[in-house]
Design a protein around this motif. Sequence first.
Motif, short mmCIF file in Angstrom:
data_model
loop_
_atom_site.label_atom_id
_atom_site.label_comp_id
_atom_site.label_asym_id
_atom_site.label_seq_id
_atom_site.Cartn_x
_atom_site.Cartn_y
_atom_site.Cartn_z
N GLU A 151 19.28 55.35 53.83
CA GLU A 151 20.38 55.18 54.77
C GLU A 151 20.62 53.71 55.07
O GLU A 151 21.75 53.27 55.28
CB GLU A 151 20.10 55.94 56.07
N SER A 190 21.33 55.22 67.69
CA SER A 190 20.49 55.27 66.49
C SER A 190 19.71 53.97 66.32
O SER A 190 18.57 53.99 65.85
CB SER A 190 21.31 55.63 65.24
N MET A 249 26.07 54.49 67.49
CA MET A 249 25.38 53.41 66.79
C MET A 249 24.26 52.84 67.66
O MET A 249 23.15 52.61 67.20
CB MET A 249 26.40 52.32 66.42
N GLN A 309 17.17 54.46 59.69
CA GLN A 309 15.86 55.00 59.97
C GLN A 309 15.21 55.61 58.74
O GLN A 309 14.07 56.04 58.79
CB GLN A 309 15.96 56.07 61.05
N ILE A 358 18.55 48.54 59.54
CA ILE A 358 19.30 49.27 60.56
C ILE A 358 19.00 50.77 60.48
O ILE A 358 18.90 51.44 61.49
CB ILE A 358 20.82 49.00 60.40
N LEU A 386 16.74 54.20 68.66
CA LEU A 386 15.72 55.08 68.10
C LEU A 386 14.91 54.36 67.03
O LEU A 386 13.71 54.50 66.93
CB LEU A 386 16.36 56.33 67.51
N ASN A 418 18.67 60.96 63.70
CA ASN A 418 19.83 60.47 62.97
C ASN A 418 20.96 61.48 62.90
O ASN A 418 22.12 61.19 63.11
CB ASN A 418 19.40 60.22 61.54
#
Lengths: 283, 271
Positions: free
Chosen positions: A108, B161, B158, A104, A102, B164, B133
């Motif tokens: 994270e 992101s 959410m 990037q 999930i 992306l 982010n």
Amino acid sequence: MDIIKTQDVLYEYIRRDDEGEVTGITTALDHISLGIKKGDFIAILGRNGSGKSTLAKHFNAILTPEEGTVWVDGNDTSDEDKIWDIRQTAGMVFQNPDNQIIGQVVEEDVGFGPENMGVPTEEIWKRVEESLKAVGMYEYRKHSPNKLSGGQKQRVSIAGVLAMKPKCIVLDEPTAMLDPKGRREVIDAARELNKKEGVTVILITHYMEEVINADRVFVMDGGKIVMQGTPKQIFSLVDELKALRLDVPQVTLLAWELKKKGLNLPEGILTVEELVEGISRCR
Amino acid sequence: MLKDITLGQYYQTESVIHRLDPRVKLLGTILYFVSLFLFNNPVGYAIATIFLATVIIMSRVPFSFMIRGMRTIVILMLITVLINLFVTQGDVVLSFWKLKITKQGIILAVQLALRITLLIIGSSIMTLTTTPNHLTDGLEKGLRFLKVIKVPVHEIAMMMSISLRFIPILLEETDRIMKAQLARGADLESGNLFKRIKAMVPILVPLFISAFRRAGDLANAMEARCYHGGEGRTKMKPLKYKSRDAIAYLILAAYMVVSIYLGRLSLFKIM
């Protein structure tokens, strides 16, 4: 105590046509009862469509049985109030590495689970560091997941589950989309966790080689458990495995053929070393 | 061919601007946009330009990198400028054939060109110095007040992101499908526009199917990791204001005061 226990679990996939009429029913799980001991390395084998992935999804309440019960660490999976406890106890790693990351940035993504659980910030960082170190991906913590290899992505996924401090990790064909090197990385990481951290590992696979070091093996076919036992016991039944269209590890197959031709070899040879030792004893 | 597309083109370097809280940058960008429309005198433009130039220098992003983003917009800008140049009524300076260029037209065109340039560079500063982010985090926290009127701020952030994260994956997938269809003899490059659009169908259908499958998988994976919305969720990297953010807000406030003051001055007014 069993960490996961199932009793007479039945699950069906119902196909419907455009009008909503039932056109076919596939029984994915046909009255499955099994128990998995805490701290074990379990392998569930079976060819495509045998129901093994459906079973895996029952272990962390993504699916709930139509009949029968699944208990995870004593909690019934159909109990809505316990659902987050269950998912925290039995973490799950899926087949496609791209579709389960999930974040990037690697770190994270690993932090995603603990964030959802409401773990305080400092504790999240601690867990992320520990988990990434446990799977040997700590150096990659600042990288983008898109730049990693398949095996590395799966290790990140394992770390992501690990950061939730589960008692049990279910790996649903984690190596199906990987090359041999990536496959070894992932299996080694899973084995390491089982040995060092004492996490119960349930590995679902159709690669026989990955099963050799398991404590216990379940073989599924047509929604039923058709065999269970230690790898040695399972692999001594070469004829039965072949009838289920499962491949036997090459060494085992060679030993089996040799034995058929009259060589006096022990049952269920799994490694090259065992075969070498067996053959040298023959003289 | 699809790899060249970069979105939210972040430029990695160390600078004060990079380290600023995304909320400061968001508000800053919005205020800067507003300020550009507050005045219409040369001093105002000079101050806006100086302000932007200072920020650019502080951000340590090479100017050439910023200009790159301008290229696509140049045509649009030219059209706007030309239309304003020829359509505006007023004192004729130059006329040939049926076209007239007026003094007011020239001024308006120059103003517009300046405004558009400042707008584009101003907004690119934010995307160049903030990771996607960070940006979504900033949006989530900065717009939290909208929750009062039932805007699902966390969910929107959410979704942003996740999209992306999946852009590069889906681009790769498109590339793969295109190659697969080309290998089967698909002709994607000849014919008129209509034909070419039609040729895209066998690429888009598998792409959509795969995207839906991925979405299903991802939803499962998120649920398996205890995702249940923004409720009771903690942050691994919480946004916290530092003293530099306070200073940035002060500078912004000062800039706005100057802009508003200048906007009201008729002394330098051109029109």
